[in-house]
Design a protein around this motif. Structure first.
Motif, mmCIF file in Angstrom:
data_model
loop_
_atom_site.group_PDB
_atom_site.id
_atom_site.type_symbol
_atom_site.label_atom_id
_atom_site.label_comp_id
_atom_site.label_asym_id
_atom_site.label_seq_id
_atom_site.Cartn_x
_atom_site.Cartn_y
_atom_site.Cartn_z
ATOM 1 N N TRP A 1 19.643 13.273 6.788
ATOM 2 C CA TRP A 1 18.952 14.547 6.571
ATOM 3 C C TRP A 1 17.549 14.578 7.163
ATOM 4 C CZ3 TRP A 1 14.426 14.083 3.889
ATOM 5 C CH2 TRP A 1 14.262 12.897 3.157
ATOM 6 N N THR B 1 16.513 16.254 10.672
ATOM 7 C CA THR B 1 16.334 17.694 10.878
ATOM 8 C C THR B 1 15.303 18.274 9.914
ATOM 9 O OG1 THR B 1 18.426 17.833 9.694
ATOM 10 C CG2 THR B 1 18.443 18.511 11.981
ATOM 11 N N TRP C 1 16.151 25.781 10.931
ATOM 12 C CA TRP C 1 15.672 24.819 9.930
ATOM 13 C C TRP C 1 16.149 25.216 8.524
ATOM 14 C CZ3 TRP C 1 11.999 24.801 5.814
ATOM 15 C CH2 TRP C 1 11.747 23.533 5.300
ATOM 16 N N ALA D 1 19.716 24.410 8.359
ATOM 17 C CA ALA D 1 20.020 22.981 8.212
ATOM 18 C C ALA D 1 19.737 22.514 6.791
ATOM 19 C CB ALA D 1 19.192 22.177 9.219
ATOM 20 N N LYS E 1 20.506 17.088 15.256
ATOM 21 C CA LYS E 1 21.490 18.081 14.809
ATOM 22 C C LYS E 1 22.839 17.453 14.465
ATOM 23 C CE LYS E 1 24.124 21.335 16.927
ATOM 24 N NZ LYS E 1 24.475 22.095 18.118
ATOM 25 N N MET F 1 23.124 15.833 11.009
ATOM 26 C CA MET F 1 22.601 16.671 9.935
ATOM 27 C C MET F 1 23.168 16.269 8.581
ATOM 28 S SD MET F 1 22.214 20.713 10.380
ATOM 29 C CE MET F 1 23.848 21.263 9.986
ATOM 30 N N THR F 2 24.493 15.981 8.550
ATOM 31 C CA THR F 2 25.112 15.712 7.259
ATOM 32 C C THR F 2 24.902 14.273 6.787
ATOM 33 O OG1 THR F 2 27.149 15.325 8.474
ATOM 34 C CG2 THR F 2 26.894 17.469 7.432
#
Lengths: 293, 308
Positions: A255, A258, B146, B149, A248, A251-252
């Motif tokens: 990728w 996640t 999900w 995200a 988490k 995430m940015t």
């Protein structure tokens, strides 16, 4: 999304034939997909050269490559391997949770339809209360009393899902209760328990089988959600939601941490929904066949 | 009708009360001492004891429950342990944002369900039918966090069109609202489609067709009036699910609403805040269901007759 096209109703020609497995595209495509996922996670050690908890600090957060098909995570563990092993946890937890919630749900549903007046009232209220309780808060409340672990997670899933099953079982049992053959059994002196088990429960079973596939799909998502919020399977044991929780914070920037584990969740529950859809279609055509005779 | 409404209202109040009392008891049985969590790490035992007295935790469970319920009657939810502010203020700050998010999600999913579900029922072998099946299956299998995200990665990180999280006006609502609406869409879509399919078989629809009325008008005006009733029931059940989805989405998008507040409160064992949030969410569920029953009553003359 090749599987989704099979969600269309089968063509008339296929449906009118005997309802076998061959004409039921959703059922077998879902079955094949689920079997592939289950086998892959069962034989994970044969499919991957890495262990699920092998830390390699020289290979931190690598994008997908030939060495690491799904990339590596923040401490250099192979993501693909973790997803495979995580499948074991997620599938077992969801399966046991599904069986538990259906058992409790059918019992309560039957009580809610066939019990004495106060019992029926109590079951109805219990269902209402359960449905009014946001399950995430329920999860947090329970995991603050008992340390989160796999049995607690399963308990939580059963607590959150039984009411849905109970509602459906209750509705069917209420319908069945009014029918002549049930009244006849009562007149002949059959006990309430006997009527419930021998006469009414068999008519609940076909719906219960469809429900089992649908509940299992919901359980896969549910397990992932709770683990993602930190209330489910605890690290370092991999589970699909837990792997996503690990990813988490990245995430940015990374990728794959996640997106890819989530894909496993989506494919698994999609396969179960297809199976449920196929089973329902088969039940409906069997029922149509019955009424023709 | 009013006696029916009154009876339902009493029942609902009972449900909320039972939930609140069980949360109260469960929280106090739980591991983790709020005083220790609030006090500085190396605080002396007497300092922690002082915190415990301030929080009223030295009193018996009965006394605590009594003063809590007494406060409720006066509309006082107590003071948050962690934030040292009235629980009512904290909730009132976060609640409007959560309601806005939940409302937007519900509006999106309902409009998609009505339009797509009706089109799919009208044209069973068209692209609409395929799309509604695919969207329902996808929404059911993809967890909120999900889809959330993936959307953050695509629309915020790669394309940079929308903010990845936080709360900064309307643009922060777009991604979380879509993620949540996708998760509640499947049931709504299936229910509306099935209801529309059976309504379109009714004789009054055949009559309308024989009169040469435009088929769009038949579907979206004549048939929809009946087909939308089962959808109302589904929305009632979905509210609990919607709240769950909202909590998860708030975590993914770092959206400062009730869900985030709840998780913070739970981590610090902030009893008054948790109790307040539970009361608000459970009441929301119960009130919405009550409203839906009333709408039913008002929309469908057949139900009105049964109860009078």
């Amino acid at each position: 999304m090749s599987g989704a096209s099979s969600l269309q109703p089968a063509s008339g020609a296929l449906r009118s034939r005997h309802p076998g497995l061959a004409g039921n595209l959703p059922l077998w495509s879902g079955g094949v997909l689920l079997a592939a996922i289950a086998l892959a996670s069962l034989f994970a050690p044969l499919l991957s050269p890495y262990g699920p908890n092998d830390i390699d600090l020289r290979a931190v957060r690598l994008p997908p490559s030939a060495d690491h098909w799904l990339g590596t995570d923040a401490v250099g563990r192979d993501l693909g391997t973790r997803v495979l092993y995580g499948g074991r946890t997620s599938l077992i937890v969801a399966g046991v949770g599904m069986i538990g919630s259906l058992t409790v749900g059918s019992f309560m549903g039957m009580l809610g339809a066939l019990g004495s007046r106060p019992v029926r009232w109590a079951v109805e209220r219990a269902i209402d209360i359960q449905l009014a309780f946001p399950y995430v808060l329920l999860g947090v409340a329970i995991t603050s009393v008992i340390k989160p672990s796999v049995p607690v997670l399963i308990l939580l899933m059963v607590l959150a899902a039984w009411a849905g099953a109970a509602r459906i079982v209750r509705a069917i049992a209420m319908q069945e209760r009014g029918k002549d053959y049930v009244k006849a059994a009562g007149v002949l002196g059959a006990s309430k328990v006997r009527i419930a088990l021998r006469h009414i429960f068999p008519s609940v079973v076909p719906s219960l089988i469809v429900l089992a596939a649908m509940q299992m799909a919901a359980m896969i998502v549910f397990e992932a959600t709770l683990s993602f919020l930190g209330m489910g399977v605890q690290p370092p044991t991999p589970s699909w939601g837990g792997i996503m929780l690990d990813g988490k914070n990245y995430m940015t920037s990374s990728w794959w941490l996640t997106v890819l584990p989530g894909l496993a969740i989506v494919l698994t529950s999609l396969s179960l929904i297809l199976i449920g859809d196929g089973l329902e279609r088969r039940r409906n055509s069997a029922r149509a066949g019955e009424s023709e005779e | 009708m009013w006696s029916y409404a009154f009876r339902r209202l009493l029942q609902s109040a009972m449900i909320v009360l039972i939930i609140v009392v069980s949360v109260f008891i469960v929280m106090r049985l739980s591991a983790g001492d709020p005083a220790r969590l609030r006090a500085p790490v190396f605080a002396r035992p007497d300092v922690i004891e002082q915190y415990r007295r301030d929080f009223g935790l030295d009193r018996s469970l009965f006394e605590q429950l009594g003063s809590f319920l007494g406060g409720l009657l006066r509309g006082d939810f107590g003071t948050s342990f962690r934030f040292q502010a009235p629980v009512t203020d904290l909730i009132m700050e976060a609640l409007p944002r959560t309601l806005l998010l939940a409302g937007c999600s519900l509006a999106i999913s309902l409009s998609v369900a009505v339009v797509l579900g009706s089109l799919a029922a009208m044209r069973p072998r068209s692209i609409w039918s395929w799309l509604s099946g695919a969207l329902a299956a996808f929404g059911q299998s993809a967890p909120v966090f999900w889809t959330g995200a993936v959307m953050v990665i695509v629309f915020a990180v790669i394309l940079g069109w929308l903010p990845p999280g936080g709360y900064n006006g309307a643009s922060s609502l777009v991604l979380p609202a879509i993620a949540i609406s996708l998760s509640i869409l499947p049931t709504q879509l299936r229910v509306l489609r099935a209801a529309m399919e059976s309504t379109l078989q009714e004789e009054y629809i055949a009559t309308a067709r024989a009169f040469g009325i435009n088929q769009w008008r038949i579907t979206f005006v004549y048939a929809l009036k009946n087909a939308i009733l089962p959808l109302l029931t589904v929305v009632g059940v979905d509210v609990g699910y919607l709240l769950g989805g909202v909590i998860v989405a708030e975590v993914v998008f770092a959206f400062p609403g009730i869900g985030e507040l709840a998780l913070t409160a739970l981590k610090s064992r902030d009893y008054p805040l948790i109790q307040g949030i539970t009361i608000v969410t459970a009441s929301a569920f119960v009130v919405v269901n009550l409203l839906i029953d009333m709408i039913y009553f008002w929309v469908d003359p057949r139900i009105r007759q049964e109860h009078s």
